[in-house]
Scaffold this active site. Sequence first.
Site, PDB file in Angstrom:
ATOM      1  N   ARG A  62       0.811  -1.219   0.000  1.00 21.24           N
ATOM      2  CA  ARG A  62       0.000   0.000   0.000  1.00 21.24           C
ATOM      3  C   ARG A  62       0.841   1.264   0.000  1.00 21.24           C
ATOM      4  NH1 ARG A  62      -5.198  -1.101   4.069  1.00 21.24           N
ATOM      5  NH2 ARG A  62      -6.050  -2.877   2.917  1.00 21.24           N
ATOM      6  N   ASP A 169     -13.840  10.609  12.020  1.00 22.92           N
ATOM      7  CA  ASP A 169     -12.903   9.600  11.546  1.00 22.92           C
ATOM      8  C   ASP A 169     -11.485  10.110  11.773  1.00 22.92           C
ATOM      9  OD1 ASP A 169     -13.235   6.936   9.792  1.00 22.92           O
ATOM     10  OD2 ASP A 169     -11.383   7.931   9.188  1.00 22.92           O
TER      11      ASP A 169
END
Length: 307
Positions: A62, A169
């Site tokens: 990633r 978040d």
Amino acid sequence: MNATRVEPTNSFRSAQRASGDYCSDAGIPCMSEQEFAQLASLVRVHLGIEMPPSKKTMVASRLLKRLHKRELATFSDYCALLRTVEGFQSEFSHFVELITTHKTAFFREQDHFEVLTSDVLPWALSLDHRERPPSFWSAAASTGEEVYSMAMALASANSTVTPFLLGTDISDISLEKAARATYTEEAVQGIPLDQRRRFLLQSKDSSHGLVRIRPELRAWCTFRRLNLMEESWPGLGTFDAIFCRNVLIYFSPKDQETIVRHLHRHLRPGGFLFLGHAETMPISLTQFQFYGRATYRSDPNTRGGAR
């Protein structure tokens, strides 16, 4: 997952060869155990999330795009970047976005939205002397699908109510996407057809395949950054229901208990807490009563309230 091939530029190709950390056969930099340990420590300290060694390959894959973007030769260089004040400030949000899980969907775990409209909303509206409209919090909002699902469910159940919905978040990038409220046609297939027609706007250019949540529904929703591992969550107030689903599983049992205790402080007595279907309430917490599948209710006799 297939690793993305990074074609290094000439400016740092020699550094890769000299470091010995570039896997020429695979065409990608290698991440050492020490480098992974440094990154895992950052995640643990700043997010409270445990990253076991089995995640090393996933993390390396990633992060390849960030090495390419920053023109860094090795993961050692990337770790060094995050250790600087300027590098941490400019890169950490991208790092968080790539290594955290953002799997979400509209009306995921549908039964919770049924409880929201059949049980939570009538109870919330029955309370006397309300100082503000019914309020609901998505504590791991990701890119907004959960928040807008809550809004659509509430609007469908009671066309006169104007609730307040908060989505928080850890990822600034995800929150920016949530605030834009723009999604692909494929992403909204989980929304019932009648609600798609009622609450979504089609793009003027149909070739884009995008839709957007209607402005009147977006007006109910507020998004802000929040790290659940922070010691206090100022300015949140109290809520009639909190969705904290599919996030506790990434924390240690001790941190799970701490987070749920903090959630209780921001829940109205008698209010509802929704966890993910694969999650359970820490056994040591007696402030909640089991209500249904991954659904708990705050003891009305136990005073919550934000402190």
